[in-house]
Design an enzyme around this catalytic site. Structure first.
Site, mmCIF file in Angstrom:
data_model
loop_
_atom_site.group_PDB
_atom_site.id
_atom_site.type_symbol
_atom_site.label_atom_id
_atom_site.label_comp_id
_atom_site.label_asym_id
_atom_site.label_seq_id
_atom_site.Cartn_x
_atom_site.Cartn_y
_atom_site.Cartn_z
ATOM 1 N N SER A 1 -1.121 1.012 -3.462
ATOM 2 C CA SER A 1 -1.250 -0.441 -3.328
ATOM 3 C C SER A 1 -1.971 -0.995 -4.553
ATOM 4 O O SER A 1 -2.772 -0.293 -5.188
ATOM 5 C CB SER A 1 -2.059 -0.796 -2.073
ATOM 6 O OG SER A 1 -2.409 -2.169 -2.053
ATOM 7 N N ILE B 1 7.793 -1.415 4.597
ATOM 8 C CA ILE B 1 8.239 -0.763 3.371
ATOM 9 C C ILE B 1 8.962 0.545 3.675
ATOM 10 O O ILE B 1 10.020 0.827 3.106
ATOM 11 C CB ILE B 1 7.039 -0.539 2.435
ATOM 12 C CG1 ILE B 1 6.582 -1.884 1.843
ATOM 13 C CG2 ILE B 1 7.395 0.441 1.320
ATOM 14 C CD1 ILE B 1 5.291 -1.811 1.061
ATOM 15 N N GLY B 2 8.417 1.360 4.565
ATOM 16 C CA GLY B 2 9.058 2.626 4.892
ATOM 17 C C GLY B 2 10.442 2.440 5.457
ATOM 18 O O GLY B 2 11.382 3.192 5.140
ATOM 19 N N TYR C 1 -9.992 -0.161 2.626
ATOM 20 C CA TYR C 1 -8.583 -0.033 2.256
ATOM 21 C C TYR C 1 -8.439 0.243 0.763
ATOM 22 O O TYR C 1 -7.645 1.102 0.355
ATOM 23 C CB TYR C 1 -7.839 -1.312 2.630
ATOM 24 C CG TYR C 1 -6.361 -1.274 2.362
ATOM 25 C CD1 TYR C 1 -5.507 -0.531 3.172
ATOM 26 C CD2 TYR C 1 -5.809 -1.989 1.302
ATOM 27 C CE1 TYR C 1 -4.138 -0.496 2.922
ATOM 28 C CE2 TYR C 1 -4.450 -1.965 1.052
ATOM 29 C CZ TYR C 1 -3.612 -1.214 1.865
ATOM 30 O OH TYR C 1 -2.262 -1.180 1.607
#
Length: 258
Positions: A139, A19-20, A152
């Site tokens: 997320s 994504i980055g 997470y």
């Protein structure tokens, strides 16, 4: 592209892949100058070769406070200023509670939460007052409950809440702070699963109302908007980009039940 980010200078963590990396490519295409922090030196070189002089790459660990300060300073010195931060660095495991260790908990929180706090605390004084924005990558795991995901999910729920708090804390400087919560996105994090099952993306996509996995470009589209002047009156938002996954009905209904 429409040069929606022309004149902006962005610092992106976790930019060597996934994504980055997708956000970095889109930002450069939209006219921004971009400094990327990542761990994978080979991928950083490839990205630099692809994007050229408008991209600066820095190999480093965002959990190292002194190294992070140095990288922020290098980016500012290279481009003159920073007015956009994108916090995309992150790690995640699917671990049953009984097998999860304190070491894994500490590492996940350090990368996904502590590094964001540290980056913003260091960099906010140098952001342009009145024309800067910060984007955190959260997320859907912070919104819905998955099995074997407690560490997470807790980290990403913290990122979502930090977004709102930072938005209020920095509002007096007119620095906007928003987040994106991606759903299932095709990134290298799934490479091992794809080797085991070539149909993995197809199967995961079938669980999504729009019937496909997302791609990094989907998140980059949203990031471009939130970091552009078009979003100048938006702050404290966590934009879910997941093809509708979090909104689908999870309770089975009987055929004749109203």
């Amino acid at each position: 592209m429409s040069n929606r980010l022309s004149g902006k200078v962005a610092l992106i963590t976790g930019g060597s892949s996934g994504i980055g990396r997708g956000i970095a490519k889109r930002f450069v295409a939209e006219g921004a100058q971009v400094a990327v922090i990542g761990r994978d030196e080979r991928r950083l070189r490839e990205l630099k070769n692809e994007l050229g002089e408008n991209l600066q790459t820095m190999q480093g660990d965002v959990t190292n406070h002194e190294k992070l300060k140095d990288m922020i300073e290098d980016a500012k010195n290279n481009f003159g200023f920073i007015d956009t931060l994108v916090c995309s660095a992150g790690i995640g495991y699917r671990l049953p509670l009984q097998k999860a260790t304190l070491e894994e908990f500490d590492l996940t929180i350090s990368v996904n939460v502590r590094s964001i706090f540290d980056l913003i605390r260091i960099a906010e004084k140098d952001l342009k007052s009145g024309n800067s924005s910060i984007l955190l990558i959260s997320s859907i795991a912070g919104h819905v409950t998955f099995t074997d995901h407690v560490i997470y999910s807790a980290a990403k729920a913290a990122v979502t809440k930090m977004t709102a708090n930072f938005a209020i804390d920095l509002a007096d400087k007119c620095i906007r702070v928003n987040a994106i919560s991606p759903g299932f996105i095709e990134t290298p994090i799934f490479d091992q699963r794809l080797k085991q099952d070539p149909d993995f993306f197809k199967k995961m996509g079938s669980l999504v109302p729009l019937k496909r996995m997302g791609v990094p470009e989907d998140i980059a589209n949203a990031a471009t908007f939130l970091c552009s002047d078009e979003a100048s009156y938006i702050t404290g938002v966590d934009l879910v980009v997941d093809g509708g996954y979090v909104h689908q009905g999870l309770l089975p209904m009987k055929k004749n039940q109203n």
